[in-house]
Design an enzyme around this catalytic site. Structure first.
Site, PDB file in Angstrom:
ATOM      1  CD  GLU A   1      -8.514 -11.160  -2.241  1.00 42.28           C
ATOM      2  OE1 GLU A   1      -7.693 -10.243  -2.425  1.00 42.28           O
ATOM      3  OE2 GLU A   1      -9.097 -11.347  -1.165  1.00 42.28           O
TER       4      GLU A   1
ATOM      5  CD  GLU B   1      -7.418  -7.012  -4.545  1.00 40.93           C
ATOM      6  OE1 GLU B   1      -6.319  -6.436  -4.527  1.00 40.93           O
ATOM      7  OE2 GLU B   1      -7.863  -7.623  -3.563  1.00 40.93           O
TER       8      GLU B   1
ATOM      9  CG  ASP C   1       1.656  -1.477   3.500  1.00 38.68           C
ATOM     10  OD1 ASP C   1       1.268  -1.423   4.684  1.00 38.68           O
ATOM     11  OD2 ASP C   1       1.052  -2.098   2.604  1.00 38.68           O
TER      12      ASP C   1
ATOM     13  CG  ASP D   1     -12.425 -10.573   2.187  1.00 35.89           C
ATOM     14  OD1 ASP D   1     -12.130 -11.692   1.742  1.00 35.89           O
ATOM     15  OD2 ASP D   1     -11.788  -9.544   1.915  1.00 35.89           O
TER      16      ASP D   1
ATOM     17  CG  HIS E   1      -1.863  -1.102   1.305  1.00 35.79           C
ATOM     18  ND1 HIS E   1      -1.843  -2.052   2.289  1.00 35.79           N
ATOM     19  CD2 HIS E   1      -2.893  -1.418   0.479  1.00 35.79           C
ATOM     20  CE1 HIS E   1      -2.824  -2.919   2.077  1.00 35.79           C
ATOM     21  NE2 HIS E   1      -3.470  -2.557   0.980  1.00 35.79           N
TER      22      HIS E   1
ATOM     23  CG  ASP F   1      -4.856 -10.199  -0.050  1.00 38.36           C
ATOM     24  OD1 ASP F   1      -4.341 -10.078   1.079  1.00 38.36           O
ATOM     25  OD2 ASP F   1      -5.648  -9.367  -0.531  1.00 38.36           O
TER      26      ASP F   1
ATOM     27  CG  HIS G   1     -12.039 -10.027  -3.616  1.00 35.91           C
ATOM     28  ND1 HIS G   1     -11.271  -8.930  -3.946  1.00 35.91           N
ATOM     29  CD2 HIS G   1     -11.877 -10.205  -2.284  1.00 35.91           C
ATOM     30  CE1 HIS G   1     -10.664  -8.481  -2.862  1.00 35.91           C
ATOM     31  NE2 HIS G   1     -11.010  -9.244  -1.848  1.00 35.91           N
TER      32      HIS G   1
ATOM     33  CG  ASP H   1      -8.368 -11.924   2.860  1.00 36.38           C
ATOM     34  OD1 ASP H   1      -8.899 -12.021   1.737  1.00 36.38           O
ATOM     35  OD2 ASP H   1      -8.224 -10.832   3.433  1.00 36.38           O
TER      36      ASP H   1
HETATM   37  C1  3MF Z   1      -9.479  -6.694   0.535  1.00 37.54           C
HETATM   38  C2  3MF Z   1      -8.232  -6.986  -0.150  1.00 37.54           C
HETATM   39  C3  3MF Z   1      -7.105  -6.051   0.121  1.00 37.54           C
HETATM   40  C4  3MF Z   1      -6.334  -5.655  -1.111  1.00 37.54           C
HETATM   41  C5  3MF Z   1      -5.107  -4.878  -0.746  1.00 37.54           C
HETATM   42  C6  3MF Z   1      -4.380  -4.354  -1.944  1.00 37.54           C
HETATM   43  C7  3MF Z   1      -6.196  -6.129   2.313  1.00 37.54           C
HETATM   44  O1  3MF Z   1     -10.444  -7.647   0.393  1.00 37.54           O
HETATM   45  O2  3MF Z   1      -8.133  -7.981  -0.821  1.00 37.54           O
HETATM   46  O3  3MF Z   1      -6.233  -6.694   1.050  1.00 37.54           O
HETATM   47  O4  3MF Z   1      -5.947  -6.747  -1.840  1.00 37.54           O
HETATM   48  O5  3MF Z   1      -5.502  -3.826   0.059  1.00 37.54           O
HETATM   49  O6  3MF Z   1      -5.113  -3.416  -2.589  1.00 37.54           O
HETATM   50 MG    MG Z   2      -6.656  -8.646  -2.147  1.00 33.18          MG
HETATM   51 MG    MG Z   3      -9.608  -9.589  -0.080  1.00 35.33          MG
END
Ligand code: 3MF
Ligand code: MG
Ligand code: MG
Length: 344
Positions: free
Chosen positions: A209, A173, A51, A247, A48, A282, A212, A249
């Site tokens: 992703e 994304e 970051d 979500d 980011h 991710d 997603h 992950d």
């Molecule tokens: C949220 C995401 C994010 C993005 C990341 C990069 C925290 O669902 O997937 O992960 O991937 O912020 O833009």
């Molecule tokens: Mg992501």
């Molecule tokens: Mg995500």
């Protein structure tokens, strides 16, 4: 030996806080994370903007570039590249109602300032890729914003980024919801349409992703395939997700192994990575994970990916062809299951 290069973001090693409870693990300094990423076999880091340059609002444009150069030195020390920079717009008081699609002109200007600074940071870190996860771009209240106007605002914002830097690539994304109720750009199909409407579609693509796609009720491998067919899969965020919930992950493949196999298969069959693309993860550790296991979910995801890569290498295309010719999809399906269960 894997044919792919892997990337990961510093946010993937985190303190474990969620919407209902505080942190469960200690904060790890970013350089310590880089060291461990390199040891685990990652080639690149995803960033980011904040970051790379924490407290970005406090600095001038020149100071931001200087801070980014310092971060680049930390990456170099561990032989890591930067894969992309993503403006973290959803955390700022200016973007409570979204950034590029905020009703407020002042907030939209702030969002563009962050996008331009992200491009500057990308330059300093040595990458040409900007990722836009459009977290708060959409509506919490359906009548609060016109979806027609909001979509046009997104196209306008991307055009400004393309104009600001003639080499930069912008990668959306997509995510259908969370933290927003209705997002404006929810799937890879939406991303491709936005791309086509910009001033340079060749520089606008997608980051699929897995979680997603599942949240949108779609198959991640097919979403990847769609973007590949358009020549616009700029990166991926592989992970997993248990159905249409919040979500999650989760580590790659832990919930939907066959779907994970097919993601690896479509990437491999189409030579993903041959233009320098990374296999991005991710994934997040569970909240219950202890400090000493802070990287285990990354290790697990890499191991599962590589094991599936081996399964894809062993995939019997002659048998597949025979099955398809005879319309014997029952045998083909059982063959895949046997392959995944270690019985074929
Ligand atoms: C949220 C995401 C994010 C993005 C990341 C990069 C925290 O669902 O997937 O992960 O991937 O912020 O833009
Ligand atoms: Mg992501
Ligand atoms: Mg995500």
């Amino acid at each position: 030996m894997t044919k792919f290069k892997f990337s990961v973001g510093p946010w993937n090693v985190h303190e474990g806080a969620d919407s209902y409870g505080p942190a469960t693990r200690k904060t790890i300094p970013i350089e310590e994370k880089f060291k461990k990423f390199a040891e685990l076999g990652f080639s690149a880091v995803q960033f980011h903007d904040d970051d790379a340059v924490p407290n970005i609002n406090d600095y001038t444009e020149e100071e931001i570039k200087e801070k980014a150069r310092e971060m680049k030195q930390k990456l170099d020390k561990y032989g890591l590249k930067a894969e992309f920079v993503a403006p973290r717009l959803w955390m700022d008081p200016h973007t409570q109602d979204g950034g590029f699609m905020s009703i407020s002109q002042e907030d939209r200007d702030y969002a563009m300032w962050r996008a331009y600074r992200s491009i500057d940071i990308a330059h300093e870190l040595g990458t040409d890729l900007i990722v836009l996860w459009l977290a708060r771009e959409g509506t919490l209240c359906a009548e609060s914003k016109s979806p027609v106007w909001a979509t046009k605002m997104l196209i306008e914002a991307i055009n400004k980024m393309l104009e600001y830097d003639p080499k930069i690539r912008v990668c959306i994304e997509p995510k259908p919801n969370e933290p927003i109720d209705r997002s404006i750009c929810g799937t890879i199909g939406h991303v491709m349409a936005i791309s086509a409407a910009t001033i340079d579609p060749s520089r606008v693509g997608g980051n699929l992703e897995s979680a997603h796609a599942i949240l949108a009720g779609l198959d991640p491998a097919h979403e990847i395939g769609f973007a590949l067919a358009m020549g616009k899969l700029m990166t991926v965020h592989l992970n997993d997700q248990n159905g249409i919930r919040y979500d999650q992950d989760k580590s790659f493949g832990v919930e939907n192994l066959r779907a994970a196999f097919n993601q690896v298969k479509v990437l491999k069959e189409n030579n993903y990575g041959s233009h320098g693309e990374y296999v991005g993860l991710d994934v997040k550790a569970m909240r219950t994970t202890r400090d000493e296991d802070s990287y285990k979910h990354l290790e697990n995801s890499l191991n599962i990916f590589k094991a599936l890569e081996e399964k894809v290498e062993r995939f019997d295309y002659d048998f597949q062809k025979k099955c398809v010719e005879n319309r014997d999809f029952e045998s083909l399906e059982m063959y895949v299951m046997n392959l995944l269960m270690g019985l074929a």
